[in-house]
Design a protein around this motif. Structure first.
Motif, PDB file in Angstrom:
ATOM      1  N   LEU A   1       0.849  -1.197   0.000  1.00  0.00           N
ATOM      2  CA  LEU A   1       0.000   0.000   0.000  1.00  0.00           C
ATOM      3  C   LEU A   1       0.884   1.247   0.000  1.00  0.00           C
ATOM      4  O   LEU A   1       1.032   1.954   0.995  1.00  0.00           O
ATOM      5  N   THR A   2       1.447   1.520  -1.149  1.00  0.00           N
ATOM      6  CA  THR A   2       2.346   2.652  -1.315  1.00  0.00           C
ATOM      7  C   THR A   2       1.573   3.969  -1.159  1.00  0.00           C
ATOM      8  O   THR A   2       0.333   3.988  -1.212  1.00  0.00           O
ATOM      9  N   PRO A   3       2.285   5.080  -0.990  1.00  0.00           N
ATOM     10  CA  PRO A   3       1.579   6.369  -0.909  1.00  0.00           C
ATOM     11  C   PRO A   3       0.677   6.627  -2.115  1.00  0.00           C
ATOM     12  O   PRO A   3      -0.443   7.128  -1.962  1.00  0.00           O
ATOM     13  N   ASP A   4       1.140   6.288  -3.316  1.00  0.00           N
ATOM     14  CA  ASP A   4       0.307   6.490  -4.500  1.00  0.00           C
ATOM     15  C   ASP A   4      -0.934   5.602  -4.458  1.00  0.00           C
ATOM     16  O   ASP A   4      -2.044   6.037  -4.821  1.00  0.00           O
ATOM     17  N   ALA A   5      -0.763   4.341  -4.026  1.00  0.00           N
ATOM     18  CA  ALA A   5      -1.912   3.432  -3.934  1.00  0.00           C
ATOM     19  C   ALA A   5      -2.917   3.941  -2.910  1.00  0.00           C
ATOM     20  O   ALA A   5      -4.133   3.928  -3.152  1.00  0.00           O
ATOM     21  N   ARG A   6      -2.420   4.405  -1.764  1.00  0.00           N
ATOM     22  CA  ARG A   6      -3.326   4.917  -0.724  1.00  0.00           C
ATOM     23  C   ARG A   6      -4.067   6.144  -1.222  1.00  0.00           C
ATOM     24  O   ARG A   6      -5.270   6.306  -0.953  1.00  0.00           O
ATOM     25  N   ARG A   7      -3.385   7.010  -1.971  1.00  0.00           N
ATOM     26  CA  ARG A   7      -4.039   8.219  -2.480  1.00  0.00           C
ATOM     27  C   ARG A   7      -5.166   7.851  -3.440  1.00  0.00           C
ATOM     28  O   ARG A   7      -6.269   8.412  -3.358  1.00  0.00           O
ATOM     29  N   GLU A   8      -4.916   6.913  -4.346  1.00  0.00           N
ATOM     30  CA  GLU A   8      -5.952   6.526  -5.305  1.00  0.00           C
ATOM     31  C   GLU A   8      -7.119   5.828  -4.608  1.00  0.00           C
ATOM     32  O   GLU A   8      -8.288   6.072  -4.932  1.00  0.00           O
TER      33      GLU A   8
ATOM     34  N   LEU B   1      -8.086   6.200  -1.469  1.00  0.00           N
ATOM     35  CA  LEU B   1      -8.834   7.203  -0.716  1.00  0.00           C
ATOM     36  C   LEU B   1      -9.697   8.057  -1.640  1.00  0.00           C
ATOM     37  O   LEU B   1     -10.827   8.421  -1.291  1.00  0.00           O
ATOM     38  N   SER B   2      -9.178   8.376  -2.802  1.00  0.00           N
ATOM     39  CA  SER B   2      -9.958   9.158  -3.764  1.00  0.00           C
ATOM     40  C   SER B   2     -11.192   8.382  -4.211  1.00  0.00           C
ATOM     41  O   SER B   2     -12.293   8.939  -4.302  1.00  0.00           O
ATOM     42  N   LEU B   3     -11.038   7.081  -4.457  1.00  0.00           N
ATOM     43  CA  LEU B   3     -12.186   6.257  -4.824  1.00  0.00           C
ATOM     44  C   LEU B   3     -13.201   6.186  -3.691  1.00  0.00           C
ATOM     45  O   LEU B   3     -14.410   6.218  -3.906  1.00  0.00           O
ATOM     46  N   GLU B   4     -12.705   6.107  -2.475  1.00  0.00           N
ATOM     47  CA  GLU B   4     -13.583   5.936  -1.317  1.00  0.00           C
ATOM     48  C   GLU B   4     -14.451   7.164  -1.074  1.00  0.00           C
ATOM     49  O   GLU B   4     -15.511   7.066  -0.442  1.00  0.00           O
ATOM     50  N   GLN B   5     -14.067   8.315  -1.603  1.00  0.00           N
ATOM     51  CA  GLN B   5     -14.837   9.531  -1.379  1.00  0.00           C
ATOM     52  C   GLN B   5     -16.206   9.479  -2.056  1.00  0.00           C
ATOM     53  O   GLN B   5     -17.174  10.058  -1.566  1.00  0.00           O
ATOM     54  N   THR B   6     -16.301   8.767  -3.194  1.00  0.00           N
ATOM     55  CA  THR B   6     -17.549   8.778  -3.962  1.00  0.00           C
ATOM     56  C   THR B   6     -18.112   7.389  -4.216  1.00  0.00           C
ATOM     57  O   THR B   6     -19.197   7.270  -4.807  1.00  0.00           O
ATOM     58  N   THR B   7     -17.420   6.321  -3.807  1.00  0.00           N
ATOM     59  CA  THR B   7     -17.876   4.963  -4.077  1.00  0.00           C
ATOM     60  C   THR B   7     -17.686   4.112  -2.822  1.00  0.00           C
ATOM     61  O   THR B   7     -17.252   4.603  -1.775  1.00  0.00           O
ATOM     62  N   LYS B   8     -18.006   2.845  -2.943  1.00  0.00           N
ATOM     63  CA  LYS B   8     -17.656   1.859  -1.938  1.00  0.00           C
ATOM     64  C   LYS B   8     -16.711   0.860  -2.584  1.00  0.00           C
ATOM     65  O   LYS B   8     -16.877   0.499  -3.756  1.00  0.00           O
TER      66      LYS B   8
ATOM     67  N   LEU C   1     -17.865   7.477 -14.624  1.00  0.00           N
ATOM     68  CA  LEU C   1     -17.366   6.109 -14.798  1.00  0.00           C
ATOM     69  C   LEU C   1     -15.929   6.126 -15.324  1.00  0.00           C
ATOM     70  O   LEU C   1     -15.089   5.342 -14.866  1.00  0.00           O
ATOM     71  N   ILE C   2     -15.639   7.009 -16.258  1.00  0.00           N
ATOM     72  CA  ILE C   2     -14.272   7.111 -16.792  1.00  0.00           C
ATOM     73  C   ILE C   2     -13.290   7.465 -15.677  1.00  0.00           C
ATOM     74  O   ILE C   2     -12.214   6.862 -15.546  1.00  0.00           O
ATOM     75  N   ALA C   3     -13.655   8.444 -14.849  1.00  0.00           N
ATOM     76  CA  ALA C   3     -12.773   8.853 -13.754  1.00  0.00           C
ATOM     77  C   ALA C   3     -12.540   7.696 -12.785  1.00  0.00           C
ATOM     78  O   ALA C   3     -11.415   7.478 -12.313  1.00  0.00           O
ATOM     79  N   THR C   4     -13.590   6.941 -12.481  1.00  0.00           N
ATOM     80  CA  THR C   4     -13.460   5.823 -11.549  1.00  0.00           C
ATOM     81  C   THR C   4     -12.594   4.714 -12.127  1.00  0.00           C
ATOM     82  O   THR C   4     -11.738   4.148 -11.435  1.00  0.00           O
TER      83      THR C   4
END
Length: 364
Positions: A312-319, A321-328, A348-351
């Motif tokens: 769980l690298t910093p980049d992986a955690r950032r992505e 967390l970004s997904l978790e803001q609008t999805t499950k 959908l493209i962004a996700t």
């Protein structure tokens, strides 16, 4: 007290502990038999072996399987029940539920879709059918599906079919390897029959406007599109990708699955904090990665905490967390699963882009 009465008392006193002892021995042997059956079938199917011998779990190709005991009911009605669940390769998008008539509502709580009579006396008497589009449901349940489902009900009785899965309720765990193998085989054959029959039908009327959206997304990422569901599937940068709509209580949403590249399994289980109780392996160790925002958002488990932290690298955690803001979302060794997506094309493209970036940052 006569001599005969005294003799009967002595005999009864001796019989009680013998009976209890025999019952305990029998129960112990059954538990050993159940554990051995689970171990043997798990090894045969290439699934992780549950060292406690209490469940069968893992992925059969693109299908997730789980067989084990769960606690159901409330208060005085609370009791153990054995469930077997196999997810379909892709959701059916029919808002359907099929179950034997008379099965307790307490075992299966969900919003009721309209009832769909099939005008087949034998089938209608045996099975309760619910779904969004009666005409499509009737076509889907014609021929092979109906025959396979009736055969499944005759063998296992409490069989429930939904858009997502086939489920069998049993009063207790199966104790022999052949029985457990038969159950898994029957689950797979029924699910395959359901999905193949679904492919031959049109999409639900409410999803017809989104077929062009799915085609555009498929073209953008080099995927194949299946208009019937509709679904987009294929590979992106060596990772299997699946996108499809799912029926929810509020209407239709979308789900995304990104399969990881081959790698050494670490026993990863990643869930939002809110869903920690649904963890597949509650005995695993909680792992904090030292990122306050990430640790507040997710429960992480795995075999080796240090390897999980490296994953769980910093980049992986950032992505993530970004997904978790609008999805499950949740993740395991096999895939990243993102749910609760809007059907809006740009969203959908962004996700999809974020999910692929998260997998890449994990090195999987």
């Amino acid at each position: 007290m006569t001599a005969l009465t005294a003799l009967l008392c002595v005999a009864l006193g001796a019989l009680i502990p013998v009976t209890v002892g025999a019952w305990m021995v029998q129960r112990g042997w059954r538990q050993l038999a159940v554990a051995e059956a689970y171990h043997e079938v798990a090894r045969t199917l290439g699934l992780p072996v549950d060292t406690r011998g209490a469940s069968l779990r893992g992925h059969l190709g693109e299908q997730r399987i789980w067989v084990g005991e769960v606690m159901v009911g409330y208060g005085v009605d609370r009791h153990m029940l054995c469930w077997a669940v196999l997810d379909h390769e892709r959701p059916l998008s029919l808002g359907c539920m099929l179950r034997p008539r008379g099965l307790s509502e307490r075992l299966w709580r969900r919003a009721r879709a309209p009832a769909v009579p099939l005008l087949d006396p034998e089938f209608d008497q045996a099975v309760e059918v619910q779904g969004d589009d009666p005409e499509i449901i009737r076509q889907w349940l014609d021929g092979p599906v109906r025959m396979r489902l009736l055969a499944m009900l005759e063998r296992w009785r409490n069989v429930i079919v939904t858009d997502r899965s086939v489920r069998v309720h049993m009063p207790r765990p199966l104790s022999t390897t052949p029985e457990l193998q038969e159950l898994v085989r029957d689950l797979r054959e029924l699910s395959t029959t359901l999905v193949e029959a679904r492919r031959a039908l049109p999409p639900p009327r409410r999803l017809e406007p989104f077929v062009p959206v799915w085609r555009q997304l498929a073209a953008r990422y080099g995927l194949d599109v299946e208009d019937a569901f509709p679904a987009a599937t294929g590979a992106v940068d060596g990772r299997r990708l699946f996108l499809w709509p799912v029926r929810t209580s509020q209407g239709f949403a979308a789900e995304l699955r990104v399969g990881f590249r081959p790698h050494r399994h670490l026993g990863l289980q990643l869930h939002p904090q809110l869903h920690a109780a649904d963890d597949d392996d509650p005995t695993a160790q909680d792992i904090e990665v030292g990122d306050d925002a990430f640790d507040r958002a997710f429960v992480v488990k795995g075999y080796d905490p240090d390897r999980i932290r490296d994953l769980l690298t910093p980049d992986a955690r950032r992505e993530l967390l970004s997904l978790e803001q609008t999805t499950k979302l949740n993740a395991d060794d096999v895939r990243l699963h993102v749910t609760n997506l809007t059907l809006d094309e740009s969203a959908l493209i962004a996700t999809i882009d974020r999910a692929i970036a998260a997998a890449a940052a994990m090195g999987w």
